[in-house]
Design an enzyme around this catalytic site. Structure first.
Site, PDB file in Angstrom:
ATOM      1  N   THR A  95      78.794  -2.124 -52.657  1.00 46.71           N
ATOM      2  CA  THR A  95      78.037  -1.925 -51.538  1.00 46.71           C
ATOM      3  C   THR A  95      78.676  -1.520 -50.456  1.00 46.71           C
ATOM      4  OG1 THR A  95      78.455  -4.398 -50.313  1.00 46.71           O
ATOM      5  CG2 THR A  95      79.464  -4.241 -51.933  1.00 46.71           C
ATOM      6  N   ASP A  96      77.591  -1.367 -48.816  1.00 46.07           N
ATOM      7  CA  ASP A  96      78.610  -0.858 -47.796  1.00 46.07           C
ATOM      8  C   ASP A  96      79.459  -1.787 -47.133  1.00 46.07           C
ATOM      9  OD1 ASP A  96      76.675  -3.190 -46.934  1.00 46.07           O
ATOM     10  OD2 ASP A  96      75.539  -2.493 -45.802  1.00 46.07           O
ATOM     11  N   GLU A  97      79.541  -3.300 -47.484  1.00 47.05           N
ATOM     12  CA  GLU A  97      80.674  -4.384 -47.343  1.00 47.05           C
ATOM     13  C   GLU A  97      82.189  -3.394 -47.803  1.00 47.05           C
ATOM     14  OE1 GLU A  97      79.627  -8.455 -48.254  1.00 47.05           O
ATOM     15  OE2 GLU A  97      77.551  -8.141 -48.249  1.00 47.05           O
TER      16      GLU A  97
HETATM   17  P1  NAD Z   1      73.160 -10.664 -58.933  1.00 47.76           P
HETATM   18  O1  NAD Z   1      74.367 -11.623 -58.729  1.00 47.76           O
HETATM   19  O2  NAD Z   1      71.718 -11.215 -59.123  1.00 47.76           O
HETATM   20  O3  NAD Z   1      73.423 -10.427 -60.555  1.00 47.76           O
HETATM   21  C1  NAD Z   1      74.787 -10.154 -61.684  1.00 47.76           C
HETATM   22  C2  NAD Z   1      74.674 -10.157 -62.703  1.00 47.76           C
HETATM   23  O4  NAD Z   1      75.853 -10.345 -63.090  1.00 47.76           O
HETATM   24  C3  NAD Z   1      73.820 -11.454 -63.628  1.00 47.76           C
HETATM   25  O5  NAD Z   1      72.606 -11.195 -64.028  1.00 47.76           O
HETATM   26  C4  NAD Z   1      74.814 -12.059 -64.197  1.00 47.76           C
HETATM   27  O6  NAD Z   1      74.580 -12.778 -65.345  1.00 47.76           O
HETATM   28  C5  NAD Z   1      76.089 -10.679 -64.653  1.00 47.76           C
HETATM   29  N1  NAD Z   1      77.918 -10.731 -64.220  1.00 47.76           N
HETATM   30  C6  NAD Z   1      78.217 -11.571 -64.160  1.00 47.76           C
HETATM   31  N2  NAD Z   1      79.503 -12.108 -64.366  1.00 47.76           N
HETATM   32  C7  NAD Z   1      79.482 -10.673 -65.454  1.00 47.76           C
HETATM   33  C8  NAD Z   1      80.127 -10.835 -66.408  1.00 47.76           C
HETATM   34  N3  NAD Z   1      81.695 -10.426 -66.586  1.00 47.76           N
HETATM   35  N4  NAD Z   1      79.872  -9.995 -67.870  1.00 47.76           N
HETATM   36  C9  NAD Z   1      78.561 -10.067 -68.017  1.00 47.76           C
HETATM   37  N5  NAD Z   1      77.338  -9.551 -67.372  1.00 47.76           N
HETATM   38  C10 NAD Z   1      77.924 -10.026 -65.535  1.00 47.76           C
HETATM   39  O7  NAD Z   1      74.166  -9.725 -58.442  1.00 47.76           O
HETATM   40  P2  NAD Z   1      73.124  -8.448 -57.513  1.00 47.76           P
HETATM   41  O8  NAD Z   1      72.506  -9.066 -56.380  1.00 47.76           O
HETATM   42  O9  NAD Z   1      71.904  -7.822 -58.564  1.00 47.76           O
HETATM   43  O10 NAD Z   1      73.988  -7.237 -57.254  1.00 47.76           O
HETATM   44  C11 NAD Z   1      74.285  -6.274 -59.167  1.00 47.76           C
HETATM   45  C12 NAD Z   1      75.814  -5.076 -58.304  1.00 47.76           C
HETATM   46  O11 NAD Z   1      74.827  -4.578 -57.176  1.00 47.76           O
HETATM   47  C13 NAD Z   1      76.762  -6.043 -58.104  1.00 47.76           C
HETATM   48  O12 NAD Z   1      77.446  -5.631 -58.894  1.00 47.76           O
HETATM   49  C14 NAD Z   1      76.772  -6.134 -56.817  1.00 47.76           C
HETATM   50  O13 NAD Z   1      78.186  -5.432 -55.973  1.00 47.76           O
HETATM   51  C15 NAD Z   1      75.752  -4.695 -55.880  1.00 47.76           C
HETATM   52  N6  NAD Z   1      75.222  -4.608 -54.912  1.00 47.76           N
HETATM   53  C16 NAD Z   1      74.749  -5.540 -54.157  1.00 47.76           C
HETATM   54  C17 NAD Z   1      73.665  -5.359 -53.077  1.00 47.76           C
HETATM   55  C18 NAD Z   1      72.708  -6.919 -52.438  1.00 47.76           C
HETATM   56  O14 NAD Z   1      72.698  -6.877 -51.810  1.00 47.76           O
HETATM   57  N7  NAD Z   1      72.561  -7.850 -53.867  1.00 47.76           N
HETATM   58  C19 NAD Z   1      73.824  -4.691 -52.769  1.00 47.76           C
HETATM   59  C20 NAD Z   1      74.594  -4.150 -52.151  1.00 47.76           C
HETATM   60  C21 NAD Z   1      75.436  -3.547 -53.762  1.00 47.76           C
END
Ligand code: NAD
Length: 359
Positions: free
Chosen positions: A139-141
């Protein structure tokens, strides 16, 4: 994926918001086999995979990235040419209430997966070692907060401010170290805020749409002038595929679509779209529901991504503009009320999270 040494991809977190979109794309475009490892926490949902779920090239494995034995067994059995690691605890407000879950999954989980991948990769033949890729989705955070000008580039220093951002930063550092120390072919992506279908309704955009539909208050943190750089989830996933295909090993890519908006701008735009697409609501205009509430502790003021490297090296850019994507997203939540009601049922009441009690 063009030159295509990659046929099987191990995706972690592939039942989450971004992961499920990525899996749908890999399966939909044909050619790929996807092994999808997901723990199915409150944020994971198999229905978000749509037709990909039952597709013969998709295999779902319910499990935890912190399970070293499972990670090793999966890699040995499935023999992927790429691992794309998305599994994470992802909500900043929850990280304020319970950082331990974030340290466990985001740091310990990444370490556990990296160890398993390192062992698997080291035992591959030379040609396979060369083309293998490990992609860390971040993430950009991790860069912290900007003032009113400037943008994050790939060389911006890491200055995480929330427990969520700190755990993502720690994981990125481990990934970098595994490349420099062991030669693992890793790439990190740092993306701005995503929005789109199947996002768990604790996140700002789906929360505001659903509250506006239901006539509930629209809680805006602080003065509403915090800026986020919004990107539609499918555009992010396009970038991830290009990174797998053409990304330069040992580097990182900032992914963002010049979508800077203040929170209040986004929420008023959502209100106007709900008024338009769901006419006749008793409480319209929905802007009357806006409620300024206590700020998030440590709330970063502004994020903005400079996506030049992604554009010039990978030829990536978002396919449509932000307002078209926001329209599509509002329509999607109106048309998929049952999905939002089911995924939140019993686990999330749209209440405020992440407020530190004053001492
Ligand atoms: P989300 O919370 O919607 O999904 C996370 C998924 O990971 C879920 O399906 C959950 O069941 C699974 N999970 C959680 N803990 C787990 C574990 N210990 N083992 C296996 N599976 C596990 O998140 P998202 O918004 O889809 O984000 C996905 C990735 O992208 C993350 O790494 C996040 O940091 C990154 N990201 C998100 C954003 C955003 O705006 N949502 C932006 C940049 C980066």
């Amino acid at each position: 994926m063009g030159c295509f040494p990659i046929k099987t991809v191990l995706v972690t977190g592939g039942a989450g918001f971004i992961g499920s979109c990525f899996v749908r794309q890999l399966i939909g475009d044909g050619g790929y086999r996807v092994v999808n490892l997901d723990k199915l926490t409150y944020a994971g949902d198999l229905a978000s995979l749509g037709e990909a779920l039952e597709h013969p090239r998709h295999e779902f494995v319910r499990g935890d990235v912190c399970d070293a034995e499972l990670c090793a067994r999966l890699l040995a059995k499935q023999r992927p040419q790429a691992v794309v690691h998305l599994a994470a605890e992802s909500h900043v407000d929850r990280s304020i209430d319970s950082p331990a879950d974030f340290v466990r999954t985001n740091v310990q989980g990444t370490y556990t997966l990296l160890e398993a991948v390192r062992e698997y990769w080291a035992a591959l033949g030379e040609a396979e070692r060369e083309t293998f890729r490990y992609i860390q989705v971040s993430t950009d955070e991790v860069y912290g907060s900007l003032g009113s000008t400037g943008q994050f580039t790939e060389s911006s220093p890491y200055r995480p401010n929330s427990p969520y951002a700190a755990t993502k930063a720690a994981a990125d550092h481990l990934v970098r170290a595994y490349h420099h120390t062991y030669g693992l072919p890793t790439i990190v992506t740092n993306c701005s805020n995503n929005f789109g279908p199947y996002q768990f309704p604790e996140k700002m955009i789906p929360l505001m749409i659903l509250n506006a539909l239901d006539g509930r208050r629209l809680p805006i943190y602080g003065d509403g002038n915090n800026v986020r750089d919004w990107l539609f989830v499918e555009d992010h996933c396009d970038a991830l595929r290009l990174v797998c295909e053409r990304g330069k090993v040992g580097t990182s890519y900032n992914v963002g679509g010049h979508g800077e908006r203040t929170n209040i701008e986004m929420v008023t735009a959502i209100c106007d779209l709900v008024d338009r697409f769901a006419p006749g609501l008793a409480h319209s205009p929905c802007r009357s529901l806006i409620d300024f509430v206590a700020d998030r502790p440590g709330h970063d003021r502004r994020y903005a991504i400079d996506p030049k490297k992604c554009a010039t090296e990978l030829g990536w850019r978002p396919q449509l503009d932000l307002s078209t994507r926001l329209e599509q997203t509002v329509r999607w939540y109106i048309d998929h009320r049952e999905w939002a009601d089911r995924i939140t049922s019993g686990v999330y009441e749209r209440d405020r999270l992440g407020l530190v009690e004053s001492r």
